[in-house]
Design a protein around this motif. Structure first.
Motif, PDB file in Angstrom:
ATOM      1  N   LYS A  13       0.839  -1.192   0.000  1.00 38.41           N
ATOM      2  CA  LYS A  13       0.000   0.000   0.000  1.00 38.41           C
ATOM      3  C   LYS A  13       0.871   1.238   0.000  1.00 38.41           C
ATOM      4  CE  LYS A  13      -3.520  -2.403   2.755  1.00 38.41           C
ATOM      5  NZ  LYS A  13      -4.320  -2.402   4.010  1.00 38.41           N
ATOM      6  N   LYS A  16      -4.010   6.905  -3.515  1.00 40.56           N
ATOM      7  CA  LYS A  16      -3.556   5.623  -2.974  1.00 40.56           C
ATOM      8  C   LYS A  16      -3.476   4.555  -4.053  1.00 40.56           C
ATOM      9  CE  LYS A  16      -5.681   6.599   1.526  1.00 40.56           C
ATOM     10  NZ  LYS A  16      -6.670   6.130   2.542  1.00 40.56           N
ATOM     11  N   VAL A  50      -2.865   0.111  -4.297  1.00 46.98           N
ATOM     12  CA  VAL A  50      -2.798  -1.138  -3.539  1.00 46.98           C
ATOM     13  C   VAL A  50      -2.475  -2.274  -4.500  1.00 46.98           C
ATOM     14  CG1 VAL A  50      -4.032  -2.784  -2.079  1.00 46.98           C
ATOM     15  CG2 VAL A  50      -4.467  -0.332  -1.835  1.00 46.98           C
TER      16      VAL A  50
END
Length: 341
Positions: free
Chosen positions: A201, A209, A211
């Motif tokens: 992450k 963000k 992931v």
């Protein structure tokens, strides 16, 4: 007839079988009826290397800013538990001005049903720096300028290892966990199955963000030899190699508030390594050291590959004592409810 049977088993199971000798319980001393506490100091050097062809920056190498971790372990009967962390007061763990702040923790539980060793763990690392910063900034000076950093990169792993020793006269527990002591030199092939679910992450400067989720599954074959130098000292070298698979999916935030489509990939992985253990053992006190090396790599495509090198050194000291009545009674009550214990 006995030799023929062993030969057929070896053919059927290939390298995963080490022909067994007749078991002699007196060849191995067990300390499972005692409580053992152990303090470990180890180097945890996690290097992740990515190589890309035909790009301006063809190679990146990043690591966490924690060189030494401390772990406490407690063993009794079939159960072993340990907790590892990297305290900032230890030299080499507090170079935050140049490498940024990192954190590391590792929690493990181990079970020892008969010839099996079952490990389950959770590991968490956060805060990485680019070890080859000079490749990106030619004017960068080592020891003076800060490294390029990824402070929000977090790697979390949930995993397990299932290992089995075929040779009843060989004790893997004496090498790794000091729960036993092997009285005579002996060795064995030890197959193991490793599996983990890992999350990468990260967050960029715009708070977007990303992931990446990875599931790893691998089979390894190791050979260990426990050389009993004296009745209190042993030297144990080992080597291993393995293959496996990696299944990953990647998704990131977009500037318009939505998420990108998941990018899914699968890879064939290779792994190899080795190491050596030197230990001293007595009825109560024990201490020793280990040095291990592991290399893990896979190709992302025809023009790029990823490699993870892990160099691991450890010094430990431990003490055994008779279990307090409250510990012994509590274990016996649990054992009645959980027969496998």
């Amino acid at each position: 007839m006995k030799k023929t049977t062993h030969f057929l088993l070896c053919c059927l199971l290939g390298f995963f079988v080490n022909a067994q000798k007749q078991t002699d319980s007196t060849k191995i001393i067990s300390y499972e009826d005692q409580v053992m506490v152990r303090l470990n100091f180890d180097t945890n050097i996690e290097d992740y290397i990515a190589t890309y062809k035909d790009e301006e920056f063809s190679r990146t190498k990043f690591s966490i800013n924690n060189n030494i971790s401390t772990s406490l372990s407690l063993d009794y009967k079939i159960i072993s538990a340990s907790f590892s962390f990297a305290p900032n007061f230890i030299p080499g763990n507090n170079d935050n001005n140049l490498k940024g702040k990192s954190s590391y923790s590792d929690i493990r539980f181990r079970f020892f049903p008969k010839s099996f060793i079952q490990t389950v763990y959770y590991r968490n690392m956060k805060g990485f720096y680019l070890k080859n910063t000079k490749d990106f900034d030619p004017d960068w000076q080592k020891g003076k300028d800060p490294y390029l950093q990824l402070p929000d990169l977090r790697i979390q792993s949930f995993g397990g290892i299932t290992a089995y020793s075929f040779n009843k006269d060989f004790s893997l527990k004496s090498i790794y966990y000091q729960r036993e002591w092997q009285k005579e030199s002996n060795g064995s092939f030890v197959p193991a199955l490793e599996y983990d679910l890992t999350f990468f992450k990260n967050k960029d400067t715009d708070d977007l963000k990303s992931v990446e989720t990875q599931f790893n599954l691998g089979a390894n074959l190791a050979y260990y030899y426990n050389w009993v130098v004296t009745k209190n000292v042993n030297i144990s070298p080992f080597a291993f190699a393995g293959i496996g698979g990696k299944w990953s999916s990647y998704q990131e935030d977009l500037e318009n508030g939505s998420k990108s489509e998941k990018e899914k990939n699968k890879y064939f992985t290779k792994k190899f390594g080795g190491g050596i253990h030197v230990g001293y053992n007595s009825e109560r006190f024990l201490f020793g050291g280990k040095l291990n090396f592991m290399s893990y790599n896979y190709k992302q495509d025809a023009e790029s590959r990823v490699q993870n090198n892990n160099t691991y050194g450890l010094i430990y000291v431990g003490y055994r004592f008779a279990p307090p009545k409250v510990v012994k009674n509590s274990y016996n009550k649990i054992q009645k409810r959980v027969p496998i214990l």
